[in-house]
Each structure stands twice: as C-alpha cells, then as structure tokens.
Design an enzyme around this catalytic site. Structure first.
Site, PDB file in Angstrom:
ATOM      1  N   LYS A  79       0.745  -0.797  -0.566  1.00 14.55           N
ATOM      2  CA  LYS A  79      -0.193  -0.201   0.000  1.00 14.55           C
ATOM      3  C   LYS A  79       0.971   1.478   0.279  1.00 14.55           C
ATOM      4  O   LYS A  79       1.818   0.831   0.474  1.00 14.55           O
ATOM      5  CB  LYS A  79      -1.295   0.087   0.863  1.00 14.55           C
ATOM      6  CG  LYS A  79      -1.837   1.112   1.657  1.00 14.55           C
ATOM      7  CD  LYS A  79      -3.169   0.724   2.792  1.00 14.55           C
ATOM      8  CE  LYS A  79      -3.834   1.729   2.403  1.00 14.55           C
ATOM      9  NZ  LYS A  79      -4.679   1.672   3.740  1.00 14.55           N
ATOM     10  N   SER A 154      -9.716   1.300   2.107  1.00 11.98           N
ATOM     11  CA  SER A 154      -9.353   2.453   2.013  1.00 11.98           C
ATOM     12  C   SER A 154      -8.000   1.327   1.246  1.00 11.98           C
ATOM     13  O   SER A 154      -7.638   2.152  -0.099  1.00 11.98           O
ATOM     14  CB  SER A 154      -8.460   3.379   2.316  1.00 11.98           C
ATOM     15  OG  SER A 154      -7.463   2.633   3.442  1.00 11.98           O
ATOM     16  N   SER A 178      -9.673  -0.864   6.859  1.00 12.05           N
ATOM     17  CA  SER A 178      -9.242  -1.154   5.279  1.00 12.05           C
ATOM     18  C   SER A 178      -8.442  -1.402   4.634  1.00 12.05           C
ATOM     19  O   SER A 178      -7.977  -1.553   3.425  1.00 12.05           O
ATOM     20  CB  SER A 178      -8.580   0.510   5.203  1.00 12.05           C
ATOM     21  OG  SER A 178      -9.225   1.381   4.993  1.00 12.05           O
TER      22      SER A 178
HETATM   23  N1  GLN Z   1     -13.613   4.062   5.723  1.00 13.42           N
HETATM   24  C1  GLN Z   1     -12.514   4.251   7.091  1.00 13.42           C
HETATM   25  C2  GLN Z   1     -12.113   5.543   6.970  1.00 13.42           C
HETATM   26  O1  GLN Z   1     -12.225   6.474   5.924  1.00 13.42           O
HETATM   27  C3  GLN Z   1     -11.787   3.421   7.067  1.00 13.42           C
HETATM   28  C4  GLN Z   1      -9.817   4.090   6.823  1.00 13.42           C
HETATM   29  C5  GLN Z   1      -9.606   2.865   7.405  1.00 13.42           C
HETATM   30  O2  GLN Z   1      -9.276   1.914   7.771  1.00 13.42           O
HETATM   31  N2  GLN Z   1      -8.372   3.088   6.712  1.00 13.42           N
HETATM   32  O3  GLN Z   1     -12.113   6.047   8.067  1.00 13.42           O
END
Ligand code: GLN
Length: 478
Positions: A79, A154, A178
């Site tokens: 990532k 994400s 995410s």
């Molecule tokens: N979708 C969640 C957010 O936008 C989780 C994102 C993540 O785990 N990095 O914060």
C-alpha cells in the site's frame, strides 16, 4: 518449465527448491500487471526494475547454495502509505507526490529479509480515508471481478492486486476496516492484527491509536504466513507489544472442534439480506465442524461508528499537521509563511481529507472537546468492556465484514454518510484494539463475493485463524 504456484507458500517452496526461478515468478506477475492494470489501476507505481534485480539476487543465492528466507521469490504489493527507501510514497495525495522516504517501514524490511519481492506501490483513498478507493488523487481503482464496481477501501489497490493475480499477497493498513472491507468486496482474505502486534514504524499515520498493518492473500494460510513474518516487537514503535511473533500457520488447519463461537443477537442492522443469509450459512458450517454457537450481545456496537468518526478525524487533524509545505512533497509559494501553509494545503489535500481535518479540529476545539472527543473516548471504553464481557463466554465472534457487496463506482462518492456506513461492522475492533479477519464465504447479489469477519480478543490471532481456516475449508458452501 514448471508452472508457477498461485500461493505465496507454494511459490516460496518452488523457488527455494530450485524448481522455478524467482526471476520467472516475478516476470510472470509483471506481465499480468502490464496486461491488465491499465483497466484496474491497482498500482500507483510498478517497481519492475527493482523487483527483477531482487529476484536475480535471490536466484544467485540459491545457485550458490546460500540460505534464503521463508518468502523467497514471493511477489508482494505494498500500500502506498508504507515508506519505501528511495521509492515514491504518495498516500495517493498530491501533497506527497514525488516524496521519496529516506527509510523503509519495518514491515518492508522484514518482508525483504524474508525474501519477498515488492512489485510496486498500490492505490488507496487519500491518506487511507475512505471505503472505495475513489478518493485517490491519482484516479480510482476498479474491482477486478467487475470493473463497473469499487474494490472497497481504503486499501483497494492492495485488495485488487491480489484478486487480479498481480501478486499472491499484499499489505494494507486498517484504521476502521481498510483491510477487511476491500478484502470482502474483492473476494480475498484480509487480516487486521491486534493493535501493537505489527510495527507501525514507517506507516504514514492516519489515526495512530487505531492504525494497524496487515496482509491480503488468496488463502487463510498465506495470510497467517505473512502475519508471522511482519509481527513481533520493534523498538522503533513505542506501541509495539514487547513479544516475539506468534506461530499462526499451524492454527489454520486445527479445526474448530470444541470452540465457542459468538453470534451477536443485537447486531446493528443495515446488512443486505444475502449477507445475512451467508452469515447464517457460516454458523451452520462452523457448527457442523464441531464448534458450539453461543448467542451474545454487544449493546454498544451501534455507537461505534459515531465514536470512530470523532476519534479518527481528531487524530488525523493532528497527524496531518506535518504536511505544511516545509518538510515533505508539495509547496505552493505565497507572500508569507502562513499563506504558504494555506496555499499548499488547499492545493495538496483532496476534499475528503479536508473534511476529516475540519471535523477533527472542531471535535478537539476548546468548548467542544468534552462534548465530542471526550465522549467518544468514553464510548470507546464501553465498547472494549462489552467485548471483554462477551469473551468470557466465547473464543471468537463471527459477524459480516461489510453490510454490502461491491457497489457501483460513483454510487456513494457524493454521500459521505453512506460511505461511512460501509465500516459499521469493522470499526468496533479497531476501537477495542482486537484482531479481526475477513474470509470469503460464498457469493450474494450479482454473484459478487461476501466476506465473513472473524473477531477475537487481543492477541487471539490463533483462535481467529482456526475459525478463518474452518470457514475457508467449508468453502462458502451450503
Ligand atoms: N473507511 C474508514 C475511514 O474512512 C476506514 C479507513 C481505514 O481503515 N483506513 O476512515
């Protein structure tokens, strides 16, 4: 020529036994990327030359009879919020475009030492804020199973890379879901380890009390293998748990006979009917495999989303203050320093990141701190207490990963609340610091994958992998 195994463990044993070269493995994966990533956009950057050079070095070690690591020749995708020495690390943000970290994240150096070969940096929602990988400054990632749909987020690029066969394994980060949510939407395995089990050194911080790094894989066993390699104490992360990496691969095939697995009777609603249908099938499969299903309640679960969307933005507003145009990446010159900060951030951050910074700054501001941030911390503690009470009676809990299967690209981009609700089942374990994983368990609407989520108490990874292995063995059948 021997064909290339599809799993990380298969590749590592084929490469170390000399039946296939690391270079052949890497070239085959780079070919797949070149052929299909134009449509999918899993990668922000493909590091083909570095990957080939590393493969050649491993092949030279093998030819010379030198020992190689447990992941020898295994392609991995990283990532793009994980620092890689001398290689662009953008967080899919214009503000970091062109920034080359002066060091590797601990997970990156551990993987390299084990013989894994990074093939590139994967796309994400900017600074890991989002649930669809549509918030990237460099364009959205598509779901390889259906290009009209999102891969989740994400870490959507890392999930898509594994689902597309660009790499057998990848790394993501999970602050509120995410890793697990994109794993569910792309039909692969995704693991968020216990907070503190994997070093965060070199992970660009989003919400430091919640962030954890973990793997994506096509099998539960590969996910366990990668978790073993990246876990263990790191003095460079003050929240790293001072113990060595656990053995987890053996747990995957241990079965669930005699285990008590919790079914949450007051689960917050909103899941599509076919997701609930798969959940019931999962409990049938686990009972058939010898587990006892125990009904439990987690009354505070419905408050988790609200607490998270105060705590995570609050921490983000503080963490992202470092991107000021002075030390990293983009600078937009202006008349004085303050104007330069403002102009850099206005140009460098996307809309969702700005929304989070404003939400977080508001929640922390004098006069509102107790009402918002302070209260959210109390909810966080109550959620942990609810889990503690439940784990007196069960060894693990199974709930859906995502309330929805992969949705259409563009469907939720203008509705932040709808996007946030994608995390309703993943957020509670981040708040508690517990491990959780998503395992594909059959399909729902439009033949799209449904992920089941296995939760366990802190450092309960072995129990979690036992249940994950049993779900995989049941194959989503029934
Ligand atoms: N979708 C969640 C957010 O936008 C989780 C994102 C993540 O785990 N990095 O914060």
């Amino acid at each position: 020529m021997a064909s290339i195994p599809s799993t990380a463990s298969g590749i590592a044993s084929a490469v170390s036994s000399g039946s296939v070269s690391a270079r052949t493995v890497v070239d085959a994966h780079l070919e797949q990327i070149a052929a299909r990533d134009g449509d999918i956009h899993a990668f922000n950057l493909v590091t083909a030359d570095e990957a080939r050079a590393q493969a050649d070095a491993i092949d030279a070690d093998i030819a010379a009879g030198r020992p190689v690591g447990p992941l020898a020749g295994v392609p991995i995708a990283l990532k793009d919020n994980l620092c890689t020495h001398g290689i662009d690390t953008t967080c899919s943000s214009k503000i970091l475009e062109g920034w080359k970290p002066p060091y590797d994240a601990t997970v990156v150096s551990r993987l390299r030492a084990a013989g894994a070969i990074s093939v590139g940096k994967t796309n994400l929602d900017e600074f890991a804020m989002g649930s669809s990988t549509e918030n990237s400054a460099f364009g959205a990632t598509k779901n390889p199973l259906d290009l009209s749909r999102v891969p989740g987020g994400s870490s959507g690029g890392s999930a898509a890379a594994v689902a597309a066969g660009f790499a057998p394994v990848s790394l993501g980060s999970d602050t509120g879901g995410s890793i697990r949510q994109p794993a569910a939407l792309c039909g692969v395995v995704g693991v968020k380890p216990t907070y503190g089990m994997v070093s965060r050194y070199g992970l660009v911080a989003y919400a430091s009390s919640l962030d954890q790094i973990g793997p994506f894989a096509t099998t539960v066993s590969d996910a366990a293998l990668i978790t073993e390699v990246i876990s263990g104490h790191d003095p460079m992360d003050s929240t790293s748990i001072p113990q060595s990496a656990p053995s987890l691969v053996g747990a995957v095939t241990q079965g669930v006979s005699g285990m008590r697995i919790g079914r949450v009777t007051d689960l917050p609603g909103g899941a599509e009917p076919e997701v609930m249908e798969r959940l019931n099938a999962a409990f049938d499969a686990l009972a058939a495999a010898g587990a006892t299903i125990v009904d439990i309640t987690l009354p505070s679960l419905s408050f988790a989303l609200t607490a998270y969307y105060l705590i995570a933005p609050a921490e983000a507003s503080s963490n992202l203050a470092r991107f000021d145009g002075v030390r990293y990446g983009l600078r937009v010159n202006a008349a004085d320093t303050n104007a330069m900060y403002g102009a850099t951030r206005a140009a460098g951050f996307g809309d969702e990141v700005k929304r989070r910074i404003m939400l977080g700054t508001y929640a922390l501001s004098a006069g509102y701190y107790d009402a918002y941030y302070g209260k959210a911390l109390k909810v966080r503690r109550i959620i942990a207490e609810d889990f503690d009470a439940a784990y007196k009676n069960v060894d693990a809990i199974v709930i859906p990963t995502s309330p929805l299967v992969a949705f259409k690209a563009g469907e939720k981009v203008d509705d932040p609340m709808a996007m946030y609700l994608c995390d309703i089942y993943t957020i509670p374990t981040n708040l508690a610091g517990h491990p959780a994983m998503s395992v594909p368990f059959g399909t729902g609407a439009h033949h799209l994958p449904v992920g089941m989520q296995v939760l366990a108490p802190a450092l309960g990874e072995a129990a979690m992998f036992r249940v994950g292995g049993a779900l995989e063995a049941a194959g989503g059948a029934q």
